[in-house]
Motif scaffolding. Sequence first.
Motif, PDB file in Angstrom:
ATOM      1  N   LYS A  73      -3.859  -0.632   2.621  1.00 49.04           N
ATOM      2  CA  LYS A  73      -4.850  -1.508   3.253  1.00 49.04           C
ATOM      3  C   LYS A  73      -4.562  -2.982   2.983  1.00 49.04           C
ATOM      4  O   LYS A  73      -5.025  -3.855   3.721  1.00 49.04           O
ATOM      5  N   ALA A  74      -3.790  -3.260   1.940  1.00 42.94           N
ATOM      6  CA  ALA A  74      -3.452  -4.657   1.622  1.00 42.94           C
ATOM      7  C   ALA A  74      -2.536  -5.274   2.669  1.00 42.94           C
ATOM      8  O   ALA A  74      -2.325  -6.488   2.672  1.00 42.94           O
ATOM      9  N   ARG A  75      -2.008  -4.446   3.569  1.00 41.01           N
ATOM     10  CA  ARG A  75      -1.066  -4.939   4.576  1.00 41.01           C
ATOM     11  C   ARG A  75      -1.704  -5.964   5.508  1.00 41.01           C
ATOM     12  O   ARG A  75      -0.993  -6.703   6.208  1.00 41.01           O
ATOM     13  N   HIS A  76      -3.029  -6.044   5.509  1.00 38.07           N
ATOM     14  CA  HIS A  76      -3.680  -7.034   6.372  1.00 38.07           C
ATOM     15  C   HIS A  76      -3.307  -8.463   5.960  1.00 38.07           C
ATOM     16  O   HIS A  76      -3.428  -9.391   6.759  1.00 38.07           O
ATOM     17  N   LEU A  77      -2.807  -8.622   4.728  1.00 37.16           N
ATOM     18  CA  LEU A  77      -2.446  -9.964   4.258  1.00 37.16           C
ATOM     19  C   LEU A  77      -1.305 -10.570   5.068  1.00 37.16           C
ATOM     20  O   LEU A  77      -1.274 -11.780   5.307  1.00 37.16           O
ATOM     21  N   VAL A  78      -0.378  -9.741   5.497  1.00 35.84           N
ATOM     22  CA  VAL A  78       0.730 -10.272   6.302  1.00 35.84           C
ATOM     23  C   VAL A  78       0.222 -10.649   7.689  1.00 35.84           C
ATOM     24  O   VAL A  78       0.676 -11.635   8.289  1.00 35.84           O
ATOM     25  N   GLU A  79      -0.748  -9.905   8.212  1.00 36.59           N
ATOM     26  CA  GLU A  79      -1.343 -10.270   9.500  1.00 36.59           C
ATOM     27  C   GLU A  79      -2.114 -11.582   9.373  1.00 36.59           C
ATOM     28  O   GLU A  79      -2.104 -12.409  10.287  1.00 36.59           O
ATOM     29  N   ASP A 103       4.352  -0.946   7.823  1.00 38.18           N
ATOM     30  CA  ASP A 103       3.801   0.060   8.726  1.00 38.18           C
ATOM     31  C   ASP A 103       4.873   1.079   9.106  1.00 38.18           C
ATOM     32  O   ASP A 103       6.035   0.978   8.690  1.00 38.18           O
ATOM     33  N   LYS A 104       4.481   2.052   9.905  1.00 44.03           N
ATOM     34  CA  LYS A 104       5.385   3.171  10.211  1.00 44.03           C
ATOM     35  C   LYS A 104       6.585   2.763  11.058  1.00 44.03           C
ATOM     36  O   LYS A 104       7.538   3.543  11.204  1.00 44.03           O
ATOM     37  N   GLY A 105       6.582   1.546  11.589  1.00 38.43           N
ATOM     38  CA  GLY A 105       7.761   1.070  12.304  1.00 38.43           C
ATOM     39  C   GLY A 105       8.966   0.921  11.399  1.00 38.43           C
ATOM     40  O   GLY A 105      10.101   0.840  11.868  1.00 38.43           O
ATOM     41  N   ILE A 161       4.976   3.311   2.898  1.00 36.86           N
ATOM     42  CA  ILE A 161       5.255   3.282   4.332  1.00 36.86           C
ATOM     43  C   ILE A 161       4.874   4.634   4.915  1.00 36.86           C
ATOM     44  O   ILE A 161       5.463   5.648   4.542  1.00 36.86           O
ATOM     45  N   PRO A 162       3.879   4.698   5.776  1.00 34.05           N
ATOM     46  CA  PRO A 162       3.502   5.985   6.365  1.00 34.05           C
ATOM     47  C   PRO A 162       4.603   6.532   7.260  1.00 34.05           C
ATOM     48  O   PRO A 162       5.390   5.772   7.832  1.00 34.05           O
TER      49      PRO A 162
END
Length: 252
Positions: free
Chosen positions: A209-215, A169-171, A191-192
């Motif tokens: 959108k695949a970043r939900h996997l880490v969540e 994420d943008k962090g 990375i936005p």
Amino acid sequence: MTRRYALRDDQWARIETFLPGRKGHVGMTARNNRLFVEAVIYRYRTGIPWRDLPERFGDFRIVHLRHSRWSKTGVWERIFNALAQDADNEYAMIDSTIVRAHQHSAGAKGGIDKQAIGRSRGGLSTKIHVTVDALGNPTGFHLTPGQAHDLEGADVLLEDTQGQTIIADKGYDAQERLVQPLKDKGKAVVIPSRSNRKQHRTYDKHLYKARHLVENFFARLKQYRAIATRYDKTAINFLGAIHLAAAVVWLI
């Protein structure tokens, strides 16, 4: 005896050869490695104090001492690393989560900062940094005090990452510290940019959108109540438990 928090026979067969004291191994033979591993899983899954372990697991002091020794010597980490060799490195996702540290977790040698515990307005906390592969399986961990910036975890976990595309994420939008070094290594970066940047970087929004996997992984990790809330005084014991819980995720 309940098998709710126990390992299946096929799961045990995958890890028993990595444990010290196994039958036929040089040195002292450990008594019932499986019962001990399941005792540690039970304790962290339920979140009970060590002294409240059911009697079937034996003397809680011996279980706790052995867990501390295996954490310190890297046994749990070696099990995790062995299983993580099967990672799908097409993508690597990184993120962090903050867990509340119970007041009993303070007091270890070196002070809270040395034990990856931070003090903020919300109280004591620890930040768990993690990378997962393209399927959402964990590949690495790093602990910092709760107030630490996400980039402190990225500095460690992404230094030698096998992932070909890094999603975050943008962090993690730090051009000179993170983004450009990754690109220099031939990695693709998804990375936005932060909203206050004058020039925004383009990125693959569909892949992001695949970043939900880490969540999703964090949700599974926090099913272990003694990880969702940290009770361990030492960072090495807490990290050992995280490696064991992550190994179980690989075994499912």
